[in-house]
Design a protein around this motif. Structure first.
Motif, PDB file in Angstrom:
ATOM      1  N   HIS A  92       0.815  -1.234   0.000  1.00  0.00           N
ATOM      2  CA  HIS A  92       0.000   0.000   0.000  1.00  0.00           C
ATOM      3  C   HIS A  92       0.839   1.270   0.000  1.00  0.00           C
ATOM      4  O   HIS A  92       0.737   2.083   0.902  1.00  0.00           O
ATOM      5  CB  HIS A  92      -0.942   0.029   1.210  1.00  0.00           C
ATOM      6  CG  HIS A  92      -1.702  -1.241   1.379  1.00  0.00           C
ATOM      7  ND1 HIS A  92      -2.615  -1.674   0.444  1.00  0.00           N
ATOM      8  CD2 HIS A  92      -1.652  -2.174   2.356  1.00  0.00           C
ATOM      9  CE1 HIS A  92      -3.113  -2.835   0.853  1.00  0.00           C
ATOM     10  NE2 HIS A  92      -2.562  -3.174   1.996  1.00  0.00           N
ATOM     11  N   PRO A  93       1.678   1.466  -0.990  1.00  0.00           N
ATOM     12  CA  PRO A  93       2.388   2.752  -1.051  1.00  0.00           C
ATOM     13  C   PRO A  93       1.398   3.884  -1.315  1.00  0.00           C
ATOM     14  O   PRO A  93       0.538   3.741  -2.184  1.00  0.00           O
ATOM     15  CB  PRO A  93       3.343   2.573  -2.232  1.00  0.00           C
ATOM     16  CG  PRO A  93       2.704   1.516  -3.074  1.00  0.00           C
ATOM     17  CD  PRO A  93       1.943   0.612  -2.149  1.00  0.00           C
ATOM     18  N   PRO A  94       1.473   4.965  -0.557  1.00  0.00           N
ATOM     19  CA  PRO A  94       0.500   6.050  -0.722  1.00  0.00           C
ATOM     20  C   PRO A  94       0.801   6.868  -1.977  1.00  0.00           C
ATOM     21  O   PRO A  94       1.954   7.219  -2.214  1.00  0.00           O
ATOM     22  CB  PRO A  94       0.706   6.900   0.528  1.00  0.00           C
ATOM     23  CG  PRO A  94       2.121   6.637   0.924  1.00  0.00           C
ATOM     24  CD  PRO A  94       2.468   5.262   0.470  1.00  0.00           C
ATOM     25  N   PRO A  95      -0.202   7.149  -2.812  1.00  0.00           N
ATOM     26  CA  PRO A  95       0.039   7.982  -3.995  1.00  0.00           C
ATOM     27  C   PRO A  95       0.088   9.462  -3.639  1.00  0.00           C
ATOM     28  O   PRO A  95       0.692  10.261  -4.332  1.00  0.00           O
ATOM     29  CB  PRO A  95      -1.179   7.701  -4.884  1.00  0.00           C
ATOM     30  CG  PRO A  95      -2.268   7.290  -3.935  1.00  0.00           C
ATOM     31  CD  PRO A  95      -1.605   6.687  -2.725  1.00  0.00           C
ATOM     32  N   ARG A  96      -0.568   9.843  -2.569  1.00  0.00           N
ATOM     33  CA  ARG A  96      -0.574  11.246  -2.136  1.00  0.00           C
ATOM     34  C   ARG A  96      -1.035  11.283  -0.699  1.00  0.00           C
ATOM     35  O   ARG A  96      -1.532  10.298  -0.166  1.00  0.00           O
ATOM     36  CB  ARG A  96      -1.515  12.069  -3.008  1.00  0.00           C
ATOM     37  CG  ARG A  96      -2.978  11.615  -2.959  1.00  0.00           C
ATOM     38  CD  ARG A  96      -3.860  12.448  -3.851  1.00  0.00           C
ATOM     39  NE  ARG A  96      -3.542  12.270  -5.255  1.00  0.00           N
ATOM     40  CZ  ARG A  96      -3.853  11.181  -5.971  1.00  0.00           C
ATOM     41  NH1 ARG A  96      -4.476  10.164  -5.405  1.00  0.00           N
ATOM     42  NH2 ARG A  96      -3.545  11.086  -7.241  1.00  0.00           N
TER      43      ARG A  96
END
Ligand SMILES: [Cu+2]
Ligand SMILES: [Cu+2]
Lengths: 314, 532
Positions: A54-58
């Motif tokens: 779950h890498p955050p996009p923003r």
């Protein structure tokens, strides 16, 4: 090996203070960014076994935080810098005055009693000194690292620089605005002396037997007969005592602060701005004075009627 | 280029097929050759004055020569390298590919731009061969317009002509990006590089005419003795400074925005991550482009400009720092949870972030009024803007060249050698310019052909660093040229990168794409991705 130049003015220590604060701040943020990058580069290098789920996009709160915090700090720095700048721009009224004329490639300085020097400037310790500066050709800049001050010097205009020296000694000054072939040789020294020594030095420049009066501006003021019209009362022209820095009402309803440029303009082009209540009768002195004489006269008018027109206080 | 497949490089081998080409990719290579040559001209001047500054009373060249050398260095590097480099080389090559178009909107005008650029460079360099100019790249009046006895008019005309190249290139990009995007390529699917070139193009169009006009007026004042800037004839020398910086501050962002665009491509690719905070980075790009027009007066705090103007320009200069900071933070956050590989382009990108950060932070010193009064026109300023322009723009340019080289040439360079060169450049750069912050605060003014001995030790460091830097720059020149002819084939997408430019073959065919591409994915589609 030096890291900062010698320090010899009141404002200089305040500038250094802000400079070191900025250094600390920069080091902190540079280390923070470099450290984070380094950490990520090691932790998330291709071969490393790390949690990449779950890498955050923003992230809006994060964005707002890293906008708000640096901006708030910068506002503080801005304000402190502005404070110092305004201080540097506002000479105290009792500053003793020295005329500085720049030309390719030398500096000429002249004390208010007429004592002149080339590429040297003697000033008293602990007393505010104000330089009234102009150039005879291109733009130069008067820069005293030990005072942490500089100011460009322009042709046909006046700029000022003031300081209160805090250390006896000799300090370099430079021309810091590129002005042609000899730019790098427009170097001189400021000599800060104890007030007593300074008075002695000032008086020693007087040729024995010469008349007492040596303020070149005052001599011009008399010789050109300015005072015939510019009398204290009932003159044909406005009185000039203490004119410098006053707000003047003009005949067209505008007001103007009488600074060096206004004084010079009124000598060269008297009709440009007429003081309310006076006739437009003054002749132009354009071409009647050398640029140096113009500066001497303006310098004298700045001190005229303020009790400082003769010599600096004992 | 042994394969039989047709591409833009083997579409014609005659001189004519290059010099009259309308293919944006070939024009990009024409620019690549020209700006590379000019970079080494400007660099040689720097090598010479760095040698002069090795000793306090440098006896290598005469004062006049020294002044002409730093002027040549500034003019060539700013107007003929930094301003055009990324937009005209990488922009020209990549914009049509990145948006799925077959060329720029006006291919003929694109070629015309290159000829204007060459004509301008020829005029400016011709003036140098003839005897040179000694005004500094800033052309301050009345020195430039009245007092200097050098070839000012020819030089400013050279910059004037090259300015039209910038304006036309900007117009070309704006129209292309508006009108020729592939189906499905909505605005917010554009790669950051396209956004950056788009914003830069507006700056080209809006700022360059002001510089052109100001330089034209300098020329006219010299030739016709008008009193525009010359106070002896009623002119105002500060007016020139306002005109000049009205262009030249935005020009800093013309040099930096495209570089930032490059970095925004490299970091996601070698982290296998979507660019963090895409929308913020886009908005920051436009924030910089807009605010960049409102801060020119920060070059004039001690010029005789009013104190009030100083307060306003200082404040706005702090404000313009915010969007740059946003970008740095977003690039850093992109690394989080990435899958990071350290190929040559990535080393340049990381180096860029470090050096640009230092450049930006020291910019705050200069925006701070009380501190700027001391450091203005000293080596502190020199160090600061070299961190931005060389540490920033040149690093990004080289990073971009290494990243897209397989696409441009179809060949791969030796990556290990590339990494060594990147490290060498990073080290050489810091050794050259960091000491200049210190010697600047110590009070050494810029443009001094000799200096008091207490400044020497720092100048020795700088000169030593400059020689390492020079070597660092020669290495890529060597191995990239080698790989162009002898390198192994790179394949169409050696980095496994996203983006339309990687979806076509390498080198791309003349018409860029065999079939018109359709876009149905978000930019930087790397999530969960492995390399190639
Ligand atoms: Cu000078
Ligand atoms: Cu600027």
């Amino acid at each position: 090996m030096r890291f900062v130049p010698p320090l010899a003015s009141v404002i200089g220590s305040q500038v250094d203070g802000l400079f070191w604060f900025l250094c600390g701040l920069s080091a902190f943020f540079a280390a923070l960014i470099a450290g984070t990058i380094l950490f990520f580069c090691i932790r998330y290098r291709e071969g490393a076994d790390a949690d990449r789920s779950h890498p955050p996009p923003r992230n809006l709160p994060l964005e707002l935080t890293w906008i708000a915090i640096p901006f708030a700090i910068m506002l503080g720095v801005y304000w402190r810098g502005a404070q110092l700048f305004l201080r540097e721009r506002k000479p105290p009224p009792d500053a003793q005055q020295v005329l500085v004329v720049a030309k390719q490639w030398m500096w000429k300085t002249q004390q208010s009693n007429g004592r002149a020097e080339i590429n040297e400037l003697h000033v008293p310790l602990g007393r505010p000194t104000k330089l009234l500066m102009t150039s005879q050709d291109v733009i130069h800049s008067f820069f005293v690292p030990a005072f942490r001050l500089k100011q460009d010097v322009l042709p046909d205009r006046y700029t000022t620089l003031w300081f209160t020296p805090t250390r006896v000694g000799e300090f370099r000054f430079f021309c810091s605005q590129y002005c042609g072939m000899g730019h790098a040789s427009m170097i001189g020294r400021v000599v800060v002396m104890r007030p007593k020594d300074f008075e002695k030095w000032l008086a020693s420049g007087r040729t024995p037997g010469a008349p007492q009066e040596q303020d070149p501006g005052r001599i011009l003021f008399r010789r050109k007969g300015c005072v015939a019209c510019h009398r204290k009362v009932d003159g044909q022209g406005p009185p000039l005592e203490g004119i410098f820095g006053k707000t003047v009402l003009l005949s067209d309803g505008r007001t103007i602060v009488a600074d060096e440029d206004y004084l010079l303009e009124s000598i060269l082009y008297p009709a440009a701005k007429i003081v309310a209540g006076y006739p437009n009768i003054m002749p132009s002195y354009k071409g009647q004075l050398t640029p140096e004489e113009e500066s001497q006269l303006v310098s004298y008018l700045e001190r005229y009627g303020t009790g400082r027109q003769k010599e600096p206080r004992p | 280029m042994s394969d039989a497949r047709a591409h833009y490089l083997n579409a014609g081998h005659s001189m004519r097929s290059w010099l009259l080409t309308k293919d944006h990719k070939r024009i990009a290579l024409l620019y690549l050759a020209s700006v590379t040559a000019l970079f080494f001209v400007g660099g040689s001047a720097a090598v010479m004055f760095r040698l002069q500054l090795l000793t306090p009373h440098g006896h290598l060249v005469l004062p006049e020569t020294y002044n002409k050398l730093f002027t040549l260095h500034g003019i060539v590097m700013v107007f003929f390298f930094l301003v055009p480099a990324v937009p005209t080389v990488l922009g020209n090559f990549l914009i049509p590919l990145m948006i799925g178009a077959k060329d720029l909107a006006f291919p003929r005008i694109n070629l015309l731009s290159w000829y204007l650029f060459i004509a301008g460079a020829a005029l400016a360099l011709g003036a140098t061969l003839y005897g040179g100019v000694d005004t500094g790249w800033t052309f301050y009046t009345p020195y430039s317009s009245v007092f200097s006895n050098t070839y000012v008019v020819a030089t400013v005309m050279g910059i004037f002509v090259a300015g039209f190249s910038s304006i036309l290139t900007g117009l070309n990009f704006i129209v292309t990006i508006h009108k020729m995007r592939a189906p499905g390529l909505r605005w917010f699917r554009l790669p950051l590089f396209v956004w950056a070139i788009y914003a830069t193009s507006f700056m080209f169009v809006l700022a360059t005419p002001v510089l052109a006009m100001a330089l034209l007026l300098v020329g006219l004042e010299r030739v016709l003795h008008l009193g525009i800037f010359n106070p002896a004839l009623g002119g105002d020398p500060l007016l020139f400074q306002h005109f000049f910086w009205f262009y030249s501050h935005p020009a800093v962002y013309i040099m930096v925005l495209p570089a930032m665009g490059v970095i925004s491509e490299l970091i996601p690719c070698f982290s296998r991550r979507r660019l963090f905070g895409y929308e913020f980075v886009v908005m920051a790009t436009f924030g910089i482009a807009f605010l960049g027009f409102l801060v020119w007066g920060h070059h004039m705090f001690v010029s005789g400009q009013s104190a009030f103007a100083g307060l306003v320009f200082s404040f706005l200069s702090f404000v313009v720092a915010v969007p740059s900071a946003i970008k740095v933070f977003n690039w850093t956050a992109t690394l989080y949870k990435g899958r990071i590989r350290f190929h040559t382009p990535m080393l340049y990108a990381l180096g860029f972030i470090g050096l640009f950060t230092i450049g930006g932070l020291t910019g705050l010193f200069l925006a701070t009024l009380g501190v700027d009064v001391h450091v203005h026109d000293t080596y502190f300023v020199i160090a600061h803007f070299h961190y931005i322009m060389v540490g920033g723009s040149v690093m990004a340019y080289l990073g971009g060249i290494h990243y897209w080289w397989p696409k441009i040439s179809g060949k791969m360079y030796p990556d290990a050698l590339g990494r060594w060169a990147a490290v060498l450049i990073f080290v050489g750069f810091n050794l050259t310019f960091f000491p200049q912050f210190i010697v600047g605060y110590l009070g050494m003014p810029r443009r001094f052909y000799m200096y008091p001995p207490e400044f020497q030790v720092y100048n020795v460091f700088s000169t030593a660093g400059a020689s390492i830097l020079a070597l660092g720059y020669l290495l890529p020149l060597g191995y990239l040229l080698w790989s162009f002819w002898y390198g192994p084939d790179a394949g169409d997408n050696p980095w496994g990168a996203s983006g339309l430019e990687w979806k076509t073959s390498s080198p791309p065919p003349v018409r860029n794409f065999e079939t018109k591409p359709v876009v149905d994915e978000e930019p930087y589609d790397y999530e969960g991705g492995r390399y190639g």
